[in-house]
Design a protein around this motif. Sequence first.
Motif, mmCIF file in Angstrom:
data_model
loop_
_atom_site.group_PDB
_atom_site.id
_atom_site.type_symbol
_atom_site.label_atom_id
_atom_site.label_comp_id
_atom_site.label_asym_id
_atom_site.label_seq_id
_atom_site.Cartn_x
_atom_site.Cartn_y
_atom_site.Cartn_z
ATOM 1 N N LEU A 113 -4.135 6.160 76.340
ATOM 2 C CA LEU A 113 -5.302 5.306 76.187
ATOM 3 C C LEU A 113 -4.859 3.855 76.255
ATOM 4 C CD1 LEU A 113 -6.933 7.105 73.099
ATOM 5 C CD2 LEU A 113 -7.620 7.352 75.496
ATOM 6 N N SER A 114 -5.797 2.976 76.462
ATOM 7 C CA SER A 114 -5.474 1.562 76.401
ATOM 8 C C SER A 114 -5.503 1.109 74.949
ATOM 9 C CB SER A 114 -6.491 0.745 77.201
ATOM 10 O OG SER A 114 -7.752 0.737 76.548
ATOM 11 N N PRO A 115 -4.711 0.088 74.577
ATOM 12 C CA PRO A 115 -4.775 -0.425 73.207
ATOM 13 C C PRO A 115 -6.188 -0.844 72.816
ATOM 14 C CG PRO A 115 -2.836 -1.279 74.316
ATOM 15 C CD PRO A 115 -3.641 -0.570 75.359
ATOM 16 N N LYS A 116 -6.932 -1.367 73.774
ATOM 17 C CA LYS A 116 -8.311 -1.773 73.491
ATOM 18 C C LYS A 116 -9.155 -0.576 73.059
ATOM 19 C CE LYS A 116 -12.306 -4.091 75.598
ATOM 20 N NZ LYS A 116 -12.819 -4.765 76.821
ATOM 21 N N THR A 117 -8.952 0.561 73.732
ATOM 22 C CA THR A 117 -9.703 1.769 73.373
ATOM 23 C C THR A 117 -9.313 2.268 71.988
ATOM 24 O OG1 THR A 117 -9.922 2.433 75.688
ATOM 25 C CG2 THR A 117 -10.175 4.156 74.032
ATOM 26 N N VAL A 118 -8.026 2.209 71.675
ATOM 27 C CA VAL A 118 -7.577 2.642 70.350
ATOM 28 C C VAL A 118 -8.169 1.741 69.270
ATOM 29 C CG1 VAL A 118 -5.585 2.984 68.837
ATOM 30 C CG2 VAL A 118 -5.455 3.670 71.237
ATOM 31 N N HIS A 119 -8.187 0.428 69.538
ATOM 32 C CA HIS A 119 -8.795 -0.499 68.578
ATOM 33 C C HIS A 119 -10.276 -0.173 68.372
ATOM 34 C CE1 HIS A 119 -5.687 -3.337 67.453
ATOM 35 N NE2 HIS A 119 -5.307 -3.479 68.703
ATOM 36 N N ALA A 120 -10.957 0.186 69.439
ATOM 37 C CA ALA A 120 -12.381 0.525 69.338
ATOM 38 C C ALA A 120 -12.563 1.789 68.493
ATOM 39 C CB ALA A 120 -12.978 0.730 70.725
ATOM 40 N N HIS A 121 -11.703 2.780 68.716
ATOM 41 C CA HIS A 121 -11.766 3.994 67.905
ATOM 42 C C HIS A 121 -11.476 3.678 66.438
ATOM 43 C CE1 HIS A 121 -12.521 7.102 70.832
ATOM 44 N NE2 HIS A 121 -11.482 6.763 71.582
ATOM 45 N N ARG A 122 -10.494 2.811 66.211
ATOM 46 C CA ARG A 122 -10.150 2.440 64.831
ATOM 47 C C ARG A 122 -11.342 1.796 64.143
ATOM 48 N NH1 ARG A 122 -8.834 -2.190 62.347
ATOM 49 N NH2 ARG A 122 -7.505 -2.078 60.465
ATOM 50 N N ALA A 123 -12.034 0.926 64.851
ATOM 51 C CA ALA A 123 -13.204 0.267 64.273
ATOM 52 C C ALA A 123 -14.281 1.293 63.916
ATOM 53 C CB ALA A 123 -13.758 -0.767 65.248
ATOM 54 N N ASN A 124 -14.480 2.270 64.785
ATOM 55 C CA ASN A 124 -15.458 3.328 64.508
ATOM 56 C C ASN A 124 -15.049 4.162 63.301
ATOM 57 O OD1 ASN A 124 -17.196 2.671 66.599
ATOM 58 N ND2 ASN A 124 -16.175 4.016 68.074
ATOM 59 N N ILE A 125 -13.748 4.446 63.201
ATOM 60 C CA ILE A 125 -13.240 5.231 62.075
ATOM 61 C C ILE A 125 -13.481 4.506 60.755
ATOM 62 C CG2 ILE A 125 -11.130 6.115 60.988
ATOM 63 C CD1 ILE A 125 -10.081 6.563 63.904
ATOM 64 N N LEU A 126 -13.137 3.224 60.720
ATOM 65 C CA LEU A 126 -13.327 2.442 59.490
ATOM 66 C C LEU A 126 -14.800 2.397 59.097
ATOM 67 C CD1 LEU A 126 -10.896 -0.583 60.053
ATOM 68 C CD2 LEU A 126 -10.460 1.547 58.816
ATOM 69 N N ARG A 127 -15.659 2.251 60.099
ATOM 70 C CA ARG A 127 -17.099 2.184 59.821
ATOM 71 C C ARG A 127 -17.603 3.522 59.287
ATOM 72 N NH1 ARG A 127 -20.978 4.011 62.838
ATOM 73 N NH2 ARG A 127 -19.652 4.110 64.703
ATOM 74 N N LYS A 128 -17.238 4.615 59.955
ATOM 75 C CA LYS A 128 -17.717 5.933 59.540
ATOM 76 C C LYS A 128 -17.171 6.338 58.168
ATOM 77 C CE LYS A 128 -18.427 7.935 64.163
ATOM 78 N NZ LYS A 128 -18.047 9.034 65.085
ATOM 79 N N MET A 129 -15.949 5.922 57.874
ATOM 80 C CA MET A 129 -15.334 6.262 56.599
ATOM 81 C C MET A 129 -15.689 5.281 55.490
ATOM 82 S SD MET A 129 -13.409 9.056 57.070
ATOM 83 C CE MET A 129 -14.937 9.560 57.840
ATOM 84 N N SER A 130 -16.398 4.210 55.849
ATOM 85 C CA SER A 130 -16.778 3.165 54.879
ATOM 86 C C SER A 130 -15.552 2.565 54.192
ATOM 87 C CB SER A 130 -17.750 3.724 53.829
ATOM 88 O OG SER A 130 -18.927 4.197 54.435
ATOM 89 N N ILE A 131 -14.536 2.289 54.995
ATOM 90 C CA ILE A 131 -13.332 1.643 54.490
ATOM 91 C C ILE A 131 -13.081 0.381 55.298
ATOM 92 C CG2 ILE A 131 -12.243 3.705 53.552
ATOM 93 C CD1 ILE A 131 -10.748 4.087 56.113
ATOM 94 N N GLY A 132 -12.262 -0.522 54.728
ATOM 95 C CA GLY A 132 -12.145 -1.830 55.345
ATOM 96 C C GLY A 132 -10.850 -2.128 56.060
#
Length: 222
Positions: A186-205
Amino acid sequence: MTDTIKVLLVDDHPVVRAGFQRLLDNDKRIDIIAEASSGQEAVDKYFSTQPDVVIMDLSMPADDAGDEGLQSYGGLEAIRKILAKDADARVLVLTVMESEPFPAHVVQAGACGYLTKRCAPDELLKAVYEVSQGRKYFADSIKEMISPGDGEERSPFSKLTKREFQIFSCLAQGQPVAQIAEKMFLSPKTVHAHRANILRKMSIGNNSELVHLAIRHNIVQA
C-alpha cells in the motif's frame, strides 16, 4: 470397523503437543498422522498428509512477514491459506485466546470449531468427532461472542474491516507506517487514511491509546 479420524496437530510448543497427543491417542477412533510447529509447516503438512481434521493453535509466530500483519498469530494465517486452497478443510482451533477479536476472525477465516485450552478432555474429543463429520463445534463461551446479540456489537473490533484490523495489529506492534505500507503493498498515504479511520471507529486519539487497547484485548503482549 469405523474408519479412524486422521488428525494434524499444530502447536509451537512440543510439551503442549505431547500432552494433547497422549489424550487423543487414547481414543482408538483418532489417529494423529502428523504434527506441525508453525503456520507454514501446518499448511505444508496439510496438503502432504490430507488429514480429516486439523487441530490448530493460533498463537504461533508466522514463518514470514505475512500480508496480514498478525505476526504473533501464525495459526490464523495458516487457516486462511489452507481454506483458500481447500474449501472443505476442517479446522478446529484450540488456543488460549479466549477474547475478541480472535473468535470472529477465526469464524471469518472458515474454521469449523473453536475451543480454549481450558476445555475438558471429553469436550476436545467431542469437538474432533463433530468437526470430522462436517459439523461445527464452538465452546459455549465462544458461542456467546460470535452469536448475533440484541443488535449491540460485542467487540469494538467488529467495527473494523479486515484490512483495518490488519493495520491495527501492525500499529499495535509498533511498526511504522512506511514498514506497514511496504509489507502490505500500500502507499503510506493509504495506510495513514486507514489509521485515521481506525482511530475514529475505536474512539481513540493516538497510537498510545491504540496500543493500550490492543493489550487489553490480548492482541499484543505488554
